[in-house]
Write an enzyme that holds these catalytic residues in place. Sequence first.
Site, PDB file in Angstrom:
ATOM      1  N   GLU A 180       0.836  -1.208   0.000  1.00  0.00           N
ATOM      2  CA  GLU A 180       0.000   0.000   0.000  1.00  0.00           C
ATOM      3  C   GLU A 180       0.869   1.254   0.000  1.00  0.00           C
ATOM      4  OE1 GLU A 180      -3.193  -0.278  -0.567  1.00  0.00           O
ATOM      5  OE2 GLU A 180      -2.884  -2.448  -0.463  1.00  0.00           O
ATOM      6  N   TRP A 182       2.007   1.759  -3.432  1.00  0.00           N
ATOM      7  CA  TRP A 182       0.990   2.407  -4.284  1.00  0.00           C
ATOM      8  C   TRP A 182       1.104   3.928  -4.172  1.00  0.00           C
ATOM      9  CZ3 TRP A 182      -2.052   0.991  -8.160  1.00  0.00           C
ATOM     10  CH2 TRP A 182      -2.426  -0.351  -8.302  1.00  0.00           C
ATOM     11  N   TRP A 194     -20.462  11.201 -20.708  1.00  0.00           N
ATOM     12  CA  TRP A 194     -20.983  11.139 -19.338  1.00  0.00           C
ATOM     13  C   TRP A 194     -22.398  11.703 -19.313  1.00  0.00           C
ATOM     14  CZ3 TRP A 194     -17.846   8.198 -16.678  1.00  0.00           C
ATOM     15  CH2 TRP A 194     -16.469   8.217 -16.953  1.00  0.00           C
ATOM     16  N   ASN A 230     -10.996   2.314   2.446  1.00  0.00           N
ATOM     17  CA  ASN A 230     -10.550   2.135   1.063  1.00  0.00           C
ATOM     18  C   ASN A 230     -11.488   1.260   0.228  1.00  0.00           C
ATOM     19  OD1 ASN A 230      -8.529   2.282  -1.150  1.00  0.00           O
ATOM     20  ND2 ASN A 230      -8.413   0.085  -0.749  1.00  0.00           N
ATOM     21  N   TRP A 243     -15.656  11.020 -13.710  1.00  0.00           N
ATOM     22  CA  TRP A 243     -14.830  10.761 -12.520  1.00  0.00           C
ATOM     23  C   TRP A 243     -14.285  12.052 -11.910  1.00  0.00           C
ATOM     24  CZ3 TRP A 243      -9.780  12.358 -13.013  1.00  0.00           C
ATOM     25  CH2 TRP A 243      -9.255  12.473 -14.304  1.00  0.00           C
ATOM     26  N   TRP A 250      -9.395   7.456  -8.447  1.00  0.00           N
ATOM     27  CA  TRP A 250     -10.573   7.740  -9.289  1.00  0.00           C
ATOM     28  C   TRP A 250     -10.389   7.216 -10.699  1.00  0.00           C
ATOM     29  CZ3 TRP A 250     -15.459   8.726  -8.471  1.00  0.00           C
ATOM     30  CH2 TRP A 250     -15.827   9.118  -7.179  1.00  0.00           C
TER      31      TRP A 250
HETATM   32  P1  FAD Z   1      -3.785   1.861   5.109  1.00  0.00           P
HETATM   33  O1  FAD Z   1      -4.594   0.825   4.440  1.00  0.00           O
HETATM   34  O2  FAD Z   1      -3.319   1.601   6.492  1.00  0.00           O
HETATM   35  O3  FAD Z   1      -2.519   2.125   4.170  1.00  0.00           O
HETATM   36  C1  FAD Z   1      -1.349   2.818   4.639  1.00  0.00           C
HETATM   37  C2  FAD Z   1      -1.048   4.008   3.775  1.00  0.00           C
HETATM   38  O4  FAD Z   1      -0.739   3.579   2.453  1.00  0.00           O
HETATM   39  C3  FAD Z   1      -2.197   4.977   3.620  1.00  0.00           C
HETATM   40  O5  FAD Z   1      -2.285   5.845   4.712  1.00  0.00           O
HETATM   41  C4  FAD Z   1      -1.846   5.659   2.316  1.00  0.00           C
HETATM   42  O6  FAD Z   1      -0.901   6.680   2.490  1.00  0.00           O
HETATM   43  C5  FAD Z   1      -1.201   4.542   1.516  1.00  0.00           C
HETATM   44  N1  FAD Z   1      -2.209   3.913   0.651  1.00  0.00           N
HETATM   45  C6  FAD Z   1      -3.045   2.904   0.954  1.00  0.00           C
HETATM   46  N2  FAD Z   1      -3.784   2.557  -0.104  1.00  0.00           N
HETATM   47  C7  FAD Z   1      -3.419   3.372  -1.107  1.00  0.00           C
HETATM   48  C8  FAD Z   1      -3.815   3.501  -2.456  1.00  0.00           C
HETATM   49  N3  FAD Z   1      -4.737   2.720  -3.010  1.00  0.00           N
HETATM   50  N4  FAD Z   1      -3.243   4.477  -3.199  1.00  0.00           N
HETATM   51  C9  FAD Z   1      -2.297   5.276  -2.672  1.00  0.00           C
HETATM   52  N5  FAD Z   1      -1.878   5.195  -1.403  1.00  0.00           N
HETATM   53  C10 FAD Z   1      -2.418   4.249  -0.629  1.00  0.00           C
HETATM   54  N6  FAD Z   1      -5.386   7.971  -0.276  1.00  0.00           N
HETATM   55  C11 FAD Z   1      -4.915   9.140   0.157  1.00  0.00           C
HETATM   56  O7  FAD Z   1      -3.968   9.154   0.958  1.00  0.00           O
HETATM   57  N7  FAD Z   1      -5.442  10.329  -0.259  1.00  0.00           N
HETATM   58  C12 FAD Z   1      -6.489  10.371  -1.134  1.00  0.00           C
HETATM   59  O8  FAD Z   1      -6.939  11.459  -1.512  1.00  0.00           O
HETATM   60  C13 FAD Z   1      -7.034   9.145  -1.594  1.00  0.00           C
HETATM   61  N8  FAD Z   1      -8.099   9.127  -2.432  1.00  0.00           N
HETATM   62  C14 FAD Z   1      -8.600   7.932  -2.882  1.00  0.00           C
HETATM   63  C15 FAD Z   1      -9.670   7.932  -3.782  1.00  0.00           C
HETATM   64  C16 FAD Z   1     -10.193   6.737  -4.264  1.00  0.00           C
HETATM   65  C17 FAD Z   1     -11.338   6.756  -5.242  1.00  0.00           C
HETATM   66  C18 FAD Z   1      -9.638   5.516  -3.831  1.00  0.00           C
HETATM   67  C19 FAD Z   1     -10.194   4.206  -4.333  1.00  0.00           C
HETATM   68  C20 FAD Z   1      -8.573   5.500  -2.942  1.00  0.00           C
HETATM   69  C21 FAD Z   1      -8.027   6.699  -2.455  1.00  0.00           C
HETATM   70  N9  FAD Z   1      -6.936   6.727  -1.545  1.00  0.00           N
HETATM   71  C22 FAD Z   1      -6.437   7.931  -1.133  1.00  0.00           C
HETATM   72  C23 FAD Z   1      -6.250   5.477  -1.142  1.00  0.00           C
HETATM   73  C24 FAD Z   1      -6.755   4.804   0.148  1.00  0.00           C
HETATM   74  O9  FAD Z   1      -8.149   4.665   0.118  1.00  0.00           O
HETATM   75  C25 FAD Z   1      -6.355   5.552   1.422  1.00  0.00           C
HETATM   76  O10 FAD Z   1      -4.979   5.834   1.398  1.00  0.00           O
HETATM   77  C26 FAD Z   1      -6.634   4.714   2.670  1.00  0.00           C
HETATM   78  O11 FAD Z   1      -8.002   4.378   2.731  1.00  0.00           O
HETATM   79  C27 FAD Z   1      -6.227   5.498   3.920  1.00  0.00           C
HETATM   80  O12 FAD Z   1      -6.504   4.744   5.055  1.00  0.00           O
HETATM   81  P2  FAD Z   1      -5.342   4.179   5.988  1.00  0.00           P
HETATM   82  O13 FAD Z   1      -4.413   5.280   6.347  1.00  0.00           O
HETATM   83  O14 FAD Z   1      -5.996   3.427   7.098  1.00  0.00           O
HETATM   84  O15 FAD Z   1      -4.605   3.222   4.970  1.00  0.00           O
END
Ligand code: FAD
Length: 427
Positions: A251, A254, A282, A317, A335, A358
């Site tokens: 993650e 990512w 759209w 997420n 989107w 997105w």
């Molecule tokens: P954890 O699951 O504990 O993950 C640890 C860290 O890894 C997160 O804090 C984040 O920094 C990073 N991470 C995790 N998943 C992703 C991912 N898919 N893409 C990029 N980084 C990731 N994340 C954001 O930080 N900011 C956003 O604006 C954002 N917008 C999103 C929009 C959509 C439509 C989707 C599907 C995902 C988005 N995410 C975003 C990714 C992800 O949903 C969040 O990072 C995550 O839910 C944050 O929760 P956590 O800190 O408990 O994550």
Amino acid sequence: QTTIHWFRRDLRIQDNAALYYALKENKKVLPVFIFDTVILEALDDWADKRVVFIHQSLLHLQEQLEEFGTSLLVVHTDPVQFYKSVRPQAVYTNHDYESYALTRDAAVKKILEAKGVHFNTYKDQVIFEKSEVQKDNEEPYTVFTPYSKKWKAKLNAFFLKSYPTEKYFKNFKACKSIALPSLKDIGFKDVDAIFPERVIKTSIIEKYDKQRDFPAIRGTSRLSIHLRFGTVSIRKLAQVAKKKNEVWLNELIWRDFYAMILFHFPHVEARSFRPAYDHIEWRNDPEEFEKWCDGQTGYPIVDAGMRELNATGFMHNRVRMIVASFLTKHLLIDWRWGEAYFAKKLLDYDLASNNGGWQWAAGSGCDAAPYFRVFNPALQTQKFDPKMEYIKKWVPEVGTENYPKPIVDHVFARDRVLSSYRKALNK
Ligand code: FAD
């Protein structure tokens, strides 16, 4: 002469790359934070909780800095104007990869260099940036799996090592406490807000792979706001991830991946990564969009997610993926509308990750879900919220007459989006 460390998305004094070099190479380092009027004036909510988070973090920083006999200068202005008005020994700061920041930093560099002042910038926000992880032919990756393999192969102790800023704290500029502007002074309101703790819960990380997909469980780290504003160090988290759980490490990768994509393909900020997707017609129905925003679509898992977002500034997420798929595919709404709504509401809003998420959901991004993959909200619920615990928390009236009928039939919506996408993509 004073040297400036310019805090931006790195609001911490431990393990901070630019701060480390500023202190190591200079004697009188003054920490500075600029409430950037260009950014703040674009926000349309004067009670924006992210500004409150920054303000609280600055108070905390200042308190820590004052223990070392220095302080934190906080100003409210356009950074370009600020740097026109000062003449420090040098300025140190960490990289920011968003297009606005790149343009602003280029302007600041020019102003400073015209005065003979060095503008020194460092990687701090990610483990690997720009072209550090690239294909053998030196092109950027656009698919995650091979990128992550190369990322892991390149990782060694050097990239995870923290910057021992504390060795040089004696090189802060000695000064009296400097008054910090209040939220009111900068045109914002102090609102009550509870932010996720800045704690790495190893018990959660250890079980992450098993629990991360269930929104009713506290199965993810909730560190995203801290990563966004740099109140935790990515190197520290990656060290923990490497030891405890490779799924969680993925993650974090990512996050690097999307930052790299934004850097190499800045067009994604306005357009689809894959140009063909800009031909989709759209529907963009404003009433349906409003129902989606308000959590009134009649699809409980979608509504629960949107209500969680509206109430807390966070969304799990798994549910982010479901609501994004629903908006773009079931409602055929661009989107970019959803992206902009998330940008307003998410405490962890980050341009690169939000845009990546997105475009992934819409199918228009790099390494995205194939266009024919349309999440079925009912099946997603069965799999990830089987006891409807998450749904009942946010949509207590589910199953009663007060709950709206589905905004659109699932099978109808699925056929409609497939034919629209096929038409645009000539498939
Ligand atoms: P954890 O699951 O504990 O993950 C640890 C860290 O890894 C997160 O804090 C984040 O920094 C990073 N991470 C995790 N998943 C992703 C991912 N898919 N893409 C990029 N980084 C990731 N994340 C954001 O930080 N900011 C956003 O604006 C954002 N917008 C999103 C929009 C959509 C439509 C989707 C599907 C995902 C988005 N995410 C975003 C990714 C992800 O949903 C969040 O990072 C995550 O839910 C944050 O929760 P956590 O800190 O408990 O994550």
